[in-house]
Write an enzyme that holds these catalytic residues in place. Sequence first.
Site, PDB file in Angstrom:
ATOM      1  N   THR A 116       0.846  -1.196   0.000  1.00 19.78           N
ATOM      2  CA  THR A 116       0.000   0.000   0.000  1.00 19.78           C
ATOM      3  C   THR A 116       0.878   1.242   0.000  1.00 19.78           C
ATOM      4  O   THR A 116       1.659   1.447   0.932  1.00 19.78           O
ATOM      5  CB  THR A 116      -0.911  -0.023   1.254  1.00 19.78           C
ATOM      6  OG1 THR A 116      -1.694  -1.214   1.194  1.00 19.78           O
ATOM      7  CG2 THR A 116      -1.820   1.182   1.305  1.00 19.78           C
ATOM      8  N   PHE A 237     -19.339  -4.042   7.737  1.00 16.75           N
ATOM      9  CA  PHE A 237     -18.543  -3.050   8.460  1.00 16.75           C
ATOM     10  C   PHE A 237     -19.397  -2.088   9.281  1.00 16.75           C
ATOM     11  O   PHE A 237     -19.102  -0.926   9.426  1.00 16.75           O
ATOM     12  CB  PHE A 237     -17.575  -2.316   7.511  1.00 16.75           C
ATOM     13  CG  PHE A 237     -16.371  -3.168   7.240  1.00 16.75           C
ATOM     14  CD1 PHE A 237     -16.493  -4.320   6.472  1.00 16.75           C
ATOM     15  CD2 PHE A 237     -15.148  -2.890   7.818  1.00 16.75           C
ATOM     16  CE1 PHE A 237     -15.419  -5.177   6.287  1.00 16.75           C
ATOM     17  CE2 PHE A 237     -14.058  -3.735   7.625  1.00 16.75           C
ATOM     18  CZ  PHE A 237     -14.209  -4.877   6.859  1.00 16.75           C
ATOM     19  N   LYS A 239     -20.392  -3.325  12.371  1.00 23.67           N
ATOM     20  CA  LYS A 239     -20.409  -4.012  13.659  1.00 23.67           C
ATOM     21  C   LYS A 239     -19.701  -3.122  14.684  1.00 23.67           C
ATOM     22  O   LYS A 239     -18.500  -2.852  14.566  1.00 23.67           O
ATOM     23  CB  LYS A 239     -19.687  -5.357  13.522  1.00 23.67           C
ATOM     24  CG  LYS A 239     -19.742  -6.202  14.753  1.00 23.67           C
ATOM     25  CD  LYS A 239     -21.133  -6.752  14.984  1.00 23.67           C
ATOM     26  CE  LYS A 239     -21.246  -7.402  16.356  1.00 23.67           C
ATOM     27  NZ  LYS A 239     -22.609  -7.437  16.858  1.00 23.67           N
ATOM     28  N   ALA A 240     -20.473  -2.664  15.650  1.00 19.05           N
ATOM     29  CA  ALA A 240     -19.876  -1.819  16.688  1.00 19.05           C
ATOM     30  C   ALA A 240     -19.008  -2.666  17.612  1.00 19.05           C
ATOM     31  O   ALA A 240     -19.242  -3.857  17.778  1.00 19.05           O
ATOM     32  CB  ALA A 240     -20.979  -1.140  17.490  1.00 19.05           C
ATOM     33  N   GLY A 245      -8.470  -2.215  14.373  1.00 26.76           N
ATOM     34  CA  GLY A 245      -7.044  -2.388  14.630  1.00 26.76           C
ATOM     35  C   GLY A 245      -6.433  -3.049  13.420  1.00 26.76           C
ATOM     36  O   GLY A 245      -6.958  -2.946  12.319  1.00 26.76           O
ATOM     37  N   CYS A 248      -3.471  -2.640   8.807  1.00 24.74           N
ATOM     38  CA  CYS A 248      -3.817  -1.760   7.675  1.00 24.74           C
ATOM     39  C   CYS A 248      -4.567  -0.494   8.072  1.00 24.74           C
ATOM     40  O   CYS A 248      -4.077   0.608   7.846  1.00 24.74           O
ATOM     41  CB  CYS A 248      -4.648  -2.538   6.657  1.00 24.74           C
ATOM     42  SG  CYS A 248      -3.687  -3.805   5.834  1.00 24.74           S
ATOM     43  N   LYS A 308      -8.552  -9.167  15.441  1.00 22.37           N
ATOM     44  CA  LYS A 308      -9.895  -9.636  15.087  1.00 22.37           C
ATOM     45  C   LYS A 308      -9.871 -11.163  15.129  1.00 22.37           C
ATOM     46  O   LYS A 308      -8.829 -11.762  15.421  1.00 22.37           O
ATOM     47  CB  LYS A 308     -10.318  -9.121  13.707  1.00 22.37           C
ATOM     48  CG  LYS A 308      -9.474  -9.641  12.559  1.00 22.37           C
ATOM     49  CD  LYS A 308     -10.111  -9.282  11.221  1.00 22.37           C
ATOM     50  CE  LYS A 308      -9.366  -9.955  10.086  1.00 22.37           C
ATOM     51  NZ  LYS A 308      -9.878  -9.625   8.782  1.00 22.37           N
TER      52      LYS A 308
HETATM   53  C1  UDX Z   1      -8.406  -4.620   5.920  1.00 21.81           C
HETATM   54  C2  UDX Z   1      -9.285  -4.461   4.657  1.00 21.81           C
HETATM   55  O1  UDX Z   1     -10.584  -5.049   4.891  1.00 21.81           O
HETATM   56  C3  UDX Z   1      -8.627  -5.088   3.453  1.00 21.81           C
HETATM   57  O2  UDX Z   1      -9.404  -4.863   2.298  1.00 21.81           O
HETATM   58  C4  UDX Z   1      -7.239  -4.447   3.299  1.00 21.81           C
HETATM   59  O3  UDX Z   1      -6.568  -4.977   2.220  1.00 21.81           O
HETATM   60  C5  UDX Z   1      -6.427  -4.637   4.562  1.00 21.81           C
HETATM   61  O4  UDX Z   1      -7.121  -4.081   5.665  1.00 21.81           O
HETATM   62  P1  UDX Z   1      -7.908  -6.562   7.672  1.00 21.81           P
HETATM   63  O5  UDX Z   1      -6.893  -5.649   8.295  1.00 21.81           O
HETATM   64  O6  UDX Z   1      -7.552  -7.993   7.470  1.00 21.81           O
HETATM   65  O7  UDX Z   1      -8.339  -6.013   6.229  1.00 21.81           O
HETATM   66  O8  UDX Z   1      -9.177  -6.510   8.627  1.00 21.81           O
HETATM   67  P2  UDX Z   1     -10.726  -6.172   8.507  1.00 21.81           P
HETATM   68  O9  UDX Z   1     -11.522  -7.408   8.418  1.00 21.81           O
HETATM   69  O10 UDX Z   1     -11.008  -5.143   7.487  1.00 21.81           O
HETATM   70  O11 UDX Z   1     -10.972  -5.558   9.965  1.00 21.81           O
HETATM   71  C6  UDX Z   1     -10.210  -4.433  10.400  1.00 21.81           C
HETATM   72  C7  UDX Z   1     -10.565  -4.052  11.809  1.00 21.81           C
HETATM   73  O12 UDX Z   1     -11.872  -3.503  11.870  1.00 21.81           O
HETATM   74  C8  UDX Z   1     -10.548  -5.194  12.825  1.00 21.81           C
HETATM   75  O13 UDX Z   1      -9.910  -4.745  13.987  1.00 21.81           O
HETATM   76  C9  UDX Z   1     -12.003  -5.498  13.084  1.00 21.81           C
HETATM   77  O14 UDX Z   1     -12.218  -5.962  14.380  1.00 21.81           O
HETATM   78  C10 UDX Z   1     -12.635  -4.136  12.871  1.00 21.81           C
HETATM   79  N1  UDX Z   1     -14.028  -4.183  12.413  1.00 21.81           N
HETATM   80  C11 UDX Z   1     -14.328  -4.669  11.182  1.00 21.81           C
HETATM   81  C12 UDX Z   1     -15.038  -3.690  13.228  1.00 21.81           C
HETATM   82  O15 UDX Z   1     -14.792  -3.239  14.361  1.00 21.81           O
HETATM   83  N2  UDX Z   1     -16.330  -3.698  12.778  1.00 21.81           N
HETATM   84  C13 UDX Z   1     -16.655  -4.175  11.544  1.00 21.81           C
HETATM   85  O16 UDX Z   1     -17.861  -4.139  11.200  1.00 21.81           O
HETATM   86  C14 UDX Z   1     -15.638  -4.676  10.727  1.00 21.81           C
END
Ligand code: UDX
Length: 402
Positions: A116, A237, A239-240, A245, A248, A308
């Site tokens: 990225t 996305f 979900k509270a 974290g 990315c 996560k």
């Molecule tokens: C993310 C992007 O989704 C992906 O497209 C990119 O290439 C890299 O970054 P990732 O870091 O694997 O992927 O995690 P992701 O599933 O997106 O979740 C990121 C964070 O958001 C996690 O900490 C998760 O707990 C949080 N989250 C996600 C929420 O709190 N609520 C949601 O509804 C979704």
Amino acid sequence: MKIGIVGLGYVGLVTAIVLSNEGNQTICVDIDENKLSKLNSGVPTLYEPGLADMLKENTEKMTFTKDYSLLKDCEAIFVAVPTPNKDGRINLEYVYSAVKSLKNHAPGVPVAVKSTVIPGTASEIYKETGVRVVSNPEFLREGSAINDTVHPERIVLGGDQAESVSVFKKIWKFTNAPVIETTNENAELIKYASNAFLATKISFINEMANLCERIPGCDVDIIAKGMGYDKRIAPYFLKAGLGFGGSCFPKDTQAIVSYSESLDAKLSLVDSAIKVNERRVGHNLDRVESKFGKINGKKVCVLGAAFKDNTDDIRSSKSYEIITESRSRGAEVVVYDPVITESPGLKMIEDPKKCIEESDIVMIATEWPSFNGLDFSSAKVVIDFRGILDTGKANMVVGKSE
Ligand code: UDX
């Protein structure tokens, strides 16, 4: 095809294994000897569902080495090295150094940057090294990385060298995903815009959660459900919880905000999303203390250490933040995680039952669905920071009025 991959982190390793599984030969380069020796003996360096088996099935098509010169007769090379932030701004030194090595050891081979990188990086690479790269950002999520790589929702290819672009188009043809062919700058920004939007969506629902907590009868999950049926909003996305974290979102949102500031076009919405996210842990622990009293001197069992579910990745994990903050408020913290058995600085307990029954407060910090199946009958207080337990199992739930 014979394909090179430089950088064996999440993106590089998953890309290499998937491309090998599609029948290609891959030459995988990394500087970390320990990582190379593990991979050479068929042991994956990260936890990802399905990855260990896929690695085992493809080892004879994969070479793990630190020797760049083995890349010289590849037909294409991906660069997937880290782009960490330094003082809140992106640090591109690993990208430049990888491309410089490729120029020396594999001249003329088409190169795609998967890391990225902020808009303008491809053009900076050209100025620094004379190499014209294709920008091929990655959208895979940890925990579903294989599926996301095999069935991506889109392939983005940026660059003005038609021949190089077509090589990468050919590599990804098996996915049948729509391809966006565009400039390097657009490709680079699509990645940031996507991550920043998703992060903003999460912060939006988390602020809504704070509001719901003040309104008797409100539940943020029901609000999200009601919103998500609207196709323009979509249910994902929303979900509270404790906020975003991982490796990315925190890094990318910060990098794109500081980049936007440098162009005098500050992304203030994204900046607010970051600030909302930074307050998640403090806000949630304050709420716990105001209902159940100070946690000073209490024993806290934190369920989940990773950022996560379905991963062992602890980078920028909100769970770690909960642990650190609880300790600084005087609590003793023990941790159970379904896949992490030891982690620096943490007191891990292998048996969740023990972790639960020996503690004064149980806090769910990552969204492993399996936590819903745990026996909480011996627990004194259960806090569901991720909103994953069935109704009635927790004494306090994020985004729900008491
Ligand atoms: C993310 C992007 O989704 C992906 O497209 C990119 O290439 C890299 O970054 P990732 O870091 O694997 O992927 O995690 P992701 O599933 O997106 O979740 C990121 C964070 O958001 C996690 O900490 C998760 O707990 C949080 N989250 C996600 C929420 O709190 N609520 C949601 O509804 C979704």
